[in-house]
Write an enzyme that holds these catalytic residues in place. Structure first.
Site, short mmCIF file in Angstrom:
data_model
loop_
_atom_site.label_atom_id
_atom_site.label_comp_id
_atom_site.label_asym_id
_atom_site.label_seq_id
_atom_site.Cartn_x
_atom_site.Cartn_y
_atom_site.Cartn_z
N SER A 1 -5.10 38.48 -34.69
CA SER A 1 -5.60 38.48 -36.05
C SER A 1 -4.45 39.10 -37.06
CB SER A 1 -6.91 39.64 -36.22
OG SER A 1 -7.10 40.01 -37.64
N TYR B 1 -11.00 47.82 -33.61
CA TYR B 1 -10.82 46.30 -33.61
C TYR B 1 -9.33 45.94 -33.94
CZ TYR B 1 -10.97 41.36 -35.34
OH TYR B 1 -10.64 40.12 -35.45
N1 LIG Z 1 -13.36 35.03 -38.69
C1 LIG Z 1 -12.38 36.02 -39.02
O1 LIG Z 1 -12.31 36.46 -40.05
C2 LIG Z 1 -11.27 36.33 -37.97
C3 LIG Z 1 -10.19 36.74 -38.35
C4 LIG Z 1 -9.16 37.12 -37.38
C5 LIG Z 1 -9.60 36.91 -35.96
N2 LIG Z 1 -10.69 36.47 -35.69
C6 LIG Z 1 -10.98 36.39 -34.17
O2 LIG Z 1 -11.38 35.07 -33.92
C7 LIG Z 1 -12.20 35.03 -32.71
C8 LIG Z 1 -13.34 34.03 -32.95
O3 LIG Z 1 -14.07 34.64 -33.89
P1 LIG Z 1 -15.00 33.91 -35.06
O4 LIG Z 1 -14.27 34.24 -36.21
O5 LIG Z 1 -14.91 32.43 -34.53
O6 LIG Z 1 -16.18 34.49 -34.77
P2 LIG Z 1 -17.80 34.12 -34.11
O7 LIG Z 1 -18.22 32.74 -35.14
O8 LIG Z 1 -18.85 35.16 -34.40
O9 LIG Z 1 -17.29 33.82 -32.85
C9 LIG Z 1 -17.19 34.49 -31.82
C10 LIG Z 1 -17.33 33.87 -30.52
O10 LIG Z 1 -17.12 35.11 -29.39
C11 LIG Z 1 -18.19 34.97 -28.47
N3 LIG Z 1 -18.37 36.28 -28.13
C12 LIG Z 1 -18.82 37.35 -28.57
N4 LIG Z 1 -18.93 38.49 -27.64
C13 LIG Z 1 -18.96 37.73 -26.44
C14 LIG Z 1 -19.31 38.25 -25.24
N5 LIG Z 1 -19.74 39.44 -25.10
N6 LIG Z 1 -19.31 37.49 -24.24
C15 LIG Z 1 -18.80 36.31 -24.41
N7 LIG Z 1 -18.21 35.61 -25.61
C16 LIG Z 1 -18.60 36.48 -26.66
C17 LIG Z 1 -19.15 34.52 -29.17
O11 LIG Z 1 -19.99 33.74 -28.37
P3 LIG Z 1 -21.77 33.83 -27.90
O12 LIG Z 1 -22.35 34.50 -29.22
O13 LIG Z 1 -22.22 32.76 -27.46
O14 LIG Z 1 -21.35 35.06 -26.79
C18 LIG Z 1 -18.49 33.31 -30.12
O15 LIG Z 1 -18.51 32.24 -29.70
C19 LIG Z 1 -12.23 36.48 -32.25
O16 LIG Z 1 -11.30 36.77 -31.36
C20 LIG Z 1 -12.13 37.02 -33.49
O17 LIG Z 1 -11.61 38.65 -33.39
C21 LIG Z 1 -11.57 36.03 -36.56
#
Ligand SMILES: NC(=O)c1ccc[n+]([C@@H]2O[C@H](COP(=O)([O-])OP(=O)(O)OC[C@H]3O[C@@H](n4cnc5c(N)ncnc54)[C@H](OP(=O)(O)O)[C@@H]3O)[C@@H](O)[C@H]2O)c1
Length: 254
Positions: free
Chosen positions: A132, A145
């Site tokens: 991130s 985080y």
């Molecule tokens: N969106 C942003 O602003 C942003 C910015 C920078 C970095 N990121 C990073 O991008 C990555 C993806 O996030 P996203 O933005 O796509 O958010 P998201 O839509 O909430 O997706 C997060 C994913 O992680 C999985 N997950 C969460 N907790 C888990 C657990 N305990 N075990 C297994 N799987 C788990 C969820 O799957 P289940 O619910 O099926 O478990 C979901 O598919 C993350 O690492 C996040 O930190 C996001």
């Protein structure tokens, strides 16, 4: 067919990684907790993807995914599963923070250990770790985080250097605030903050990550605005970037 493994594939960036890696002809292993949403992703990309349902916040969940992969040749691993928390460190739920470290850090390390030796033995493969832009400076009100993503960035850069010339590459993708379930899962409305006021579309973020992996880049920051702010964060002293980030993330009532 070459195998790509995506954690957190049930929604957000992970589901889009599934789309884009399927279009590249990979056979997919999709991991997440929510089986219904994983099935919906597999159905949408019209592929008999293998689904591994489990909680990567637990040893059992990580063991199950590693056991599922066995000694098969994994060509691409996308360590994408993760979540954030929001609020003053002293007030956020300590158990949730512990789970955050388990998913964002421990699971990523264990899965990387599970696939990297095989990739090195075959002389090919790529690991894309989703970090991130918060990795570039301390993140007040998202302290744990931010630290977890700084770990992911540092580990990825170290492994990128270790694997140079082996045919294997490791890349850290650093998205800025992006329109996925991530922001809702923070548990508190963050739309008043300067950081989360404006959210990027997720598709170009994923495309930028895969392009960087193809090119063997160590780090990619998606979006020109994020590249600009992360350059400032990298150049400024830690105390200054921490204070600036704190202002940009401050809770409405703080
Ligand atoms: N969106 C942003 O602003 C942003 C910015 C920078 C970095 N990121 C990073 O991008 C990555 C993806 O996030 P996203 O933005 O796509 O958010 P998201 O839509 O909430 O997706 C997060 C994913 O992680 C999985 N997950 C969460 N907790 C888990 C657990 N305990 N075990 C297994 N799987 C788990 C969820 O799957 P289940 O619910 O099926 O478990 C979901 O598919 C993350 O690492 C996040 O930190 C996001």
């Amino acid at each position: 067919m070459s195998i790509a493994v995506i954690t957190g594939a049930s929604s957000g960036l992970g589901a889009i990684f599934a789309d884009q890696l399927a279009q590249r002809g990979h056979s997919l292993v999709l991991a997440g907790r929510d089986e219904t949403r994983l099935k919906a992703v597999a159905h949408r990309i019209n592929q008999n993807a293998e689904l591994v349902v489990g909680d990567l916040g637990t040893d059992e969940g990580i063991d199950d995914l590693i056991a599922h992969l066995g000694d098969r040749d994994v060509d691409v691993l996308v360590n994408n599963a993760g979540f954030g928390t929001y609020g003053p460190f002293a007030e956020v739920d300590a158990r949730r923070e512990h789970e955050l470290v388990a998913v964002n850090v421990d699971a990523l390390v264990r899965l990387t250990h599970a696939v990297l030796p095989g990739m090195l033995a075959r002389g090919r493969g790529g690991i894309l770790n989703v970090a991130s832009t918060i990795a570039f400076q301390p993140g007040p009100y998202q302290a744990t985080y931010g630290a977890s993503k700084a770990f992911v960035l540092s580990l990825s850069q170290a492994l990128w250097a270790e694997t140079r010339g082996t045919g294997v590459t490791v890349t850290a993708l650093c998205p800025g605030p992006t329109r996925t379930g991530f922001v809702d899962a923070l548990g508190e409305d963050v739309s008043h903050t300067a950081i989360y006021r404006r959210l990027a579309a997720p598709e170009p973020v994923v495309a930028a990550g895969l392009r960087a992996l193809d090119r063997g880049k160590a780090v990619v920051v998606s979006g020109w605005r994020n590249r600009f702010t992360s350059t400032f964060a990298r150049l400024a002293p830690g105390w200054l970037s921490a204070r600036v980030a704190g202002r940009m993330l401050r809770p409405a009532n703080a």
